[in-house]
Scaffold this motif. Structure first.
Motif, PDB file in Angstrom:
ATOM      1  N   ASP B 154       0.822  -1.225   0.000  1.00 43.24           N
ATOM      2  CA  ASP B 154       0.000   0.000   0.000  1.00 43.24           C
ATOM      3  C   ASP B 154       0.851   1.268   0.000  1.00 43.24           C
ATOM      4  O   ASP B 154       0.646   2.148  -0.834  1.00 43.24           O
ATOM      5  N   LEU B 155       1.791   1.369   0.924  1.00 42.18           N
ATOM      6  CA  LEU B 155       2.655   2.556   0.964  1.00 42.18           C
ATOM      7  C   LEU B 155       4.064   2.234   0.476  1.00 42.18           C
ATOM      8  O   LEU B 155       4.690   3.021  -0.227  1.00 42.18           O
ATOM      9  N   GLN B 156       4.574   1.079   0.865  1.00 42.02           N
ATOM     10  CA  GLN B 156       5.989   0.773   0.653  1.00 42.02           C
ATOM     11  C   GLN B 156       6.339   0.617  -0.827  1.00 42.02           C
ATOM     12  O   GLN B 156       7.503   0.775  -1.212  1.00 42.02           O
ATOM     13  N   ASP B 157       5.349   0.268  -1.651  1.00 42.41           N
ATOM     14  CA  ASP B 157       5.597   0.075  -3.084  1.00 42.41           C
ATOM     15  C   ASP B 157       5.253   1.283  -3.936  1.00 42.41           C
ATOM     16  O   ASP B 157       5.409   1.229  -5.163  1.00 42.41           O
ATOM     17  N   LEU B 158       4.794   2.358  -3.325  1.00 46.65           N
ATOM     18  CA  LEU B 158       4.430   3.534  -4.125  1.00 46.65           C
ATOM     19  C   LEU B 158       5.636   3.988  -4.945  1.00 46.65           C
ATOM     20  O   LEU B 158       6.773   3.966  -4.470  1.00 46.65           O
ATOM     21  N   ASP B 159       5.367   4.375  -6.174  1.00 47.18           N
ATOM     22  CA  ASP B 159       6.435   4.750  -7.098  1.00 47.18           C
ATOM     23  C   ASP B 159       6.967   6.146  -6.759  1.00 47.18           C
ATOM     24  O   ASP B 159       6.233   7.123  -6.820  1.00 47.18           O
ATOM     25  N   VAL B 160       8.229   6.200  -6.419  1.00 45.98           N
ATOM     26  CA  VAL B 160       8.888   7.463  -6.070  1.00 45.98           C
ATOM     27  C   VAL B 160      10.045   7.661  -7.045  1.00 45.98           C
ATOM     28  O   VAL B 160      11.088   7.004  -6.925  1.00 45.98           O
ATOM     29  N   GLY B 161       9.834   8.491  -8.021  1.00 43.94           N
ATOM     30  CA  GLY B 161      10.890   8.772  -8.988  1.00 43.94           C
ATOM     31  C   GLY B 161      11.381   7.532  -9.720  1.00 43.94           C
ATOM     32  O   GLY B 161      12.584   7.377  -9.968  1.00 43.94           O
ATOM     33  N   GLY B 162      10.451   6.622 -10.040  1.00 48.30           N
ATOM     34  CA  GLY B 162      10.818   5.457 -10.837  1.00 48.30           C
ATOM     35  C   GLY B 162      11.216   4.231 -10.045  1.00 48.30           C
ATOM     36  O   GLY B 162      11.481   3.172 -10.613  1.00 48.30           O
ATOM     37  N   LYS B 163      11.266   4.351  -8.722  1.00 48.28           N
ATOM     38  CA  LYS B 163      11.506   3.145  -7.919  1.00 48.28           C
ATOM     39  C   LYS B 163      10.577   3.132  -6.716  1.00 48.28           C
ATOM     40  O   LYS B 163      10.062   4.170  -6.306  1.00 48.28           O
ATOM     41  N   PRO B 164      10.359   1.934  -6.148  1.00 43.70           N
ATOM     42  CA  PRO B 164       9.428   1.862  -5.023  1.00 43.70           C
ATOM     43  C   PRO B 164       9.973   2.586  -3.795  1.00 43.70           C
ATOM     44  O   PRO B 164      11.189   2.616  -3.555  1.00 43.70           O
TER      45      PRO B 164
END
Lengths: 270, 270
Positions: B154-164
């Motif tokens: 839910d939160l840990q895999d959110l895409d941040v600048g192209g990586k989780p």
């Protein structure tokens, strides 16, 4: 009566958005408590009794009790609030978060052992970790969203699809997690712009707002940016500025005056 | 001796990557503990004494004690481990996280009150919330990264600048937070691909790996994907599968056999 109903009654009937945080630090207690083996309970009880008619909730912070091995004092303090100030809800500030089977034990800690009406939780492990709390429709689930500390930016502001993580989380909670209407969000008073954006995003979901006073947040700004249309929707939390307003024999009166001043300042902006 | 040094000695001298999680659930205890007011301590002590030579660490999970009001049992249990199994470090699984001044009280809870050698913490509030733990160079700081539950995404895999997000966090910890070399990451056994990616990303930072056994993680996969080049770098944690391996009079022998089987299975893959 469930937590949300109690809270709304306090907002309207007692006309207050103040939440007093109970963060006992024996080194700051007035002299009369020195050498008193039950000082933690005695000090907190005096604060509670001096301020109960001015607050919409009390928020004991569990680390302050746990560091002292004072779980018994915390149990008795919450029992004292329920017995002597019925209708004033208690939020256990514990910021718990763990996976399903262990989360159930934290639910038991907060609601069966301590008899809290609401508890603060950390969302990092995802919805299934919060679900055992959400399932308790009569209890409040106060989820960390945008905290008041400078480091809040480290994870909470990361860009997720064009908006900060905390907004993504808030929208998810309001849309998917809040099926029982028992969710609240923690949003620091130190971030008025973010308060306003979140209020637009989540409608009536109440905000627990720490960070006025010692941390620099301004109560008027919080109301202006965070209140709902009816001038509620907020629990503006203050701990040290009220608890340690005085440290002489009149410390309870000083705490009451500080809580009253905060309530009145808030109400001027509603 | 600091936590990291103790841990490395256990990995090498005792030749084990097993961490036994101490999650007491009285309903699952053998009959001999029924009606025993000190059952939580007695059961856990029996498990500890039966498995200490097979483990690199013990990990008491605090919610299981707190839900029962058994903080005293937890204090005595950790004291028992230090006294009778010196060199075996204790990780307090508490997943704490709060802002600076309150974080200091959680530091006191974990290290002064309970005398743990390491503690699990939640990073959602950002670096300043973890800093009081990081400052204790002699203690291990075990930071949640990619947890074993389904909701981890839910939160840990959110895409941040192209990586989780969890990779962003892990890289930040390894690069910026780990100045004393006392950081570890929690990575679930249920995610072998993520274990491998994280190992590449953070070098030698140890992983605490829950989720083998009851949650479905495979110990061989964990070693293959998560170990460092020297075949260490892991604390593979098992709780229920060891604690409740038997519930007859021979429960401690059954727990020992289960711990030994896990150790041997792990070592076959190193």
């Amino acid at each position: 009566m469930g937590f949300m109903q109690q809270l709304r009654r306090r907002w309207h009937d007692a006309n207050t958005l103040v939440c007093v945080g109970l963060d006992p630090e024996p080194a700051k207690f007035p002299a009369r408590f020195h050498g008193d083996a039950d000082a933690v309970f005695g000090f907190c009880r005096a604060i509670v009794d001096a301020t109960a008619d001015l607050v919409c909730a009390f928020k004991p912070q569990i680390a302050h009790f746990a560091a002292l091995g004072a779980e018994g004092a915390l149990e008795r303090l919450i029992a004292h609030i329920h017995a002597n100030h019925p209708g004033v809800p208690v939020i256990l500030d514990a910021k718990r978060g763990d996976i399903g089977s262990t989360a159930q034990h934290y639910v038991a800690e907060a609601f069966a052992r301590y008899r809290a009406d609401a508890v603060t939780v950390n969302p990092y492990l995802g919805r299934d970790s919060v679900q055992p709390f959400l399932d308790r429709a009569d209890k409040g689930v106060v989820i960390l969203c945008r905290t008041s500390n400078p480091g809040a930016t480290d994870l909470q502001d990361l860009d997720v699809g064009g908006k900060p993580l905390y907004q993504h989380l808030a929208a998810t909670i309001a849309r998917d997690w809040n099926t029982h209407g028992n969710c609240l969000l923690v949003v620091g008073a130190t971030w008025p712009r973010q308060l306003a954006e979140l209020r637009t995003l989540v409608g009536e979901v109440p905000f627990l707002v720490p960070g006025v006073g010692a941390q620099g947040g301004d109560a008027g700004e919080v109301v202006r940016h965070g209140a709902t249309a009816d001038g509620t929707g907020l629990l503006i939390s203050s701990s040290r500025a009220i608890l340690y307003a005085g440290n002489g024999p009149d410390f309870a009166d000083a705490a009451r005056a500080a809580a009253q001043a905060l309530r009145d300042e808030i109400n001027r902006h509603r």
